[in-house]
Design a protein around this motif. Structure first.
Motif, PDB file in Angstrom:
ATOM      1  N   THR A  28       0.636  -1.649  -0.011  1.00  0.00           N
ATOM      2  CA  THR A  28      -0.011  -0.277  -0.372  1.00  0.00           C
ATOM      3  C   THR A  28       0.948   0.988  -0.159  1.00  0.00           C
ATOM      4  N   SER A  30      -0.009   3.845   1.321  1.00  0.00           N
ATOM      5  CA  SER A  30      -0.707   5.131   2.308  1.00  0.00           C
ATOM      6  C   SER A  30       0.452   5.156   3.654  1.00  0.00           C
ATOM      7  N   ASN A  54       0.499  11.198   4.713  1.00  0.00           N
ATOM      8  CA  ASN A  54      -0.930  10.974   4.942  1.00  0.00           C
ATOM      9  C   ASN A  54      -1.734  11.954   4.539  1.00  0.00           C
ATOM     10  N   ARG A  72      -4.629  11.635  -3.915  1.00  0.00           N
ATOM     11  CA  ARG A  72      -3.703   9.805  -3.801  1.00  0.00           C
ATOM     12  C   ARG A  72      -5.347   9.620  -3.534  1.00  0.00           C
ATOM     13  N   ASP A  73      -5.200   8.510  -3.185  1.00  0.00           N
ATOM     14  CA  ASP A  73      -6.260   7.607  -2.938  1.00  0.00           C
ATOM     15  C   ASP A  73      -5.427   5.998  -2.290  1.00  0.00           C
ATOM     16  N   ASN A  74      -5.117   7.033  -0.751  1.00  0.00           N
ATOM     17  CA  ASN A  74      -4.482   5.075  -0.613  1.00  0.00           C
ATOM     18  C   ASN A  74      -5.304   3.785  -0.345  1.00  0.00           C
ATOM     19  N   SER A  75      -6.526   4.338  -0.770  1.00  0.00           N
ATOM     20  CA  SER A  75      -7.668   2.967  -0.862  1.00  0.00           C
ATOM     21  C   SER A  75      -7.226   2.209  -1.783  1.00  0.00           C
ATOM     22  N   LYS A  76      -6.884   3.130  -3.033  1.00  0.00           N
ATOM     23  CA  LYS A  76      -6.751   2.370  -4.434  1.00  0.00           C
ATOM     24  C   LYS A  76      -5.382   2.109  -4.901  1.00  0.00           C
ATOM     25  N   THR A  77      -4.331   2.068  -2.835  1.00  0.00           N
ATOM     26  CA  THR A  77      -3.165   2.836  -4.474  1.00  0.00           C
ATOM     27  C   THR A  77      -2.388   4.112  -4.836  1.00  0.00           C
TER      28      THR A  77
END
Length: 124
Positions: A28, A30, A54, A72-77
């Protein structure tokens, strides 16, 4: 170790827009600060934009401030660069980069993982 792949480059007329994507695999995003850099013909690699791990802070080169937006979209890497009001001088290969647990670094030496780049060409 995270691997990065850029996409979304292409040929666009001056004044147009492009959205670059940086997709991660391996782990990930994140935990990583992310940055965009570019290298134009005959030029050195230069900083474009960065976002902290973050997402709380962003930083832009003066040359793109007000025209480009990093997100950024950490859930979608994934990480993105929305580029508006493009100019011929924005023509370059654009690279995304990652730095573990970082703030929004502008120095390329702070990043330890790089993608292969995507070409952006802006015609006048």
């Amino acid at each position: 170790q995270v691997q990065l792949v850029e996409s979304g480059g292409g040929l666009v007329q001056a004044g147009g827009s492009l959205r670059l994507s940086c997709a991660a695999s391996g782990r990930t995003l994140s935990s990583y600060a992310m940055g965009w850099f570019r290298q134009g013909p005959g030029k050195e690699r230069e900083f474009v934009a960065a976002i902290s791990y973050n997402g709380s802070s962003t930083y832009y080169a003066d040359s793109v401030k007000g025209r480009f937006t990093i997100s950024r979209d950490n859930s979608k890497t994934a990480m993105y660069l929305q580029m508006n009001s493009l100019k011929p001088e924005d023509t370059a290969v654009y690279y995304c980069a990652a730095a573990l647990w970082g703030p929004a670094y502008s120095a390329p030496e702070r990043y330890d993982t790089w993608g292969q780049g995507t070409q952006v060409t802006v015609s006048s």
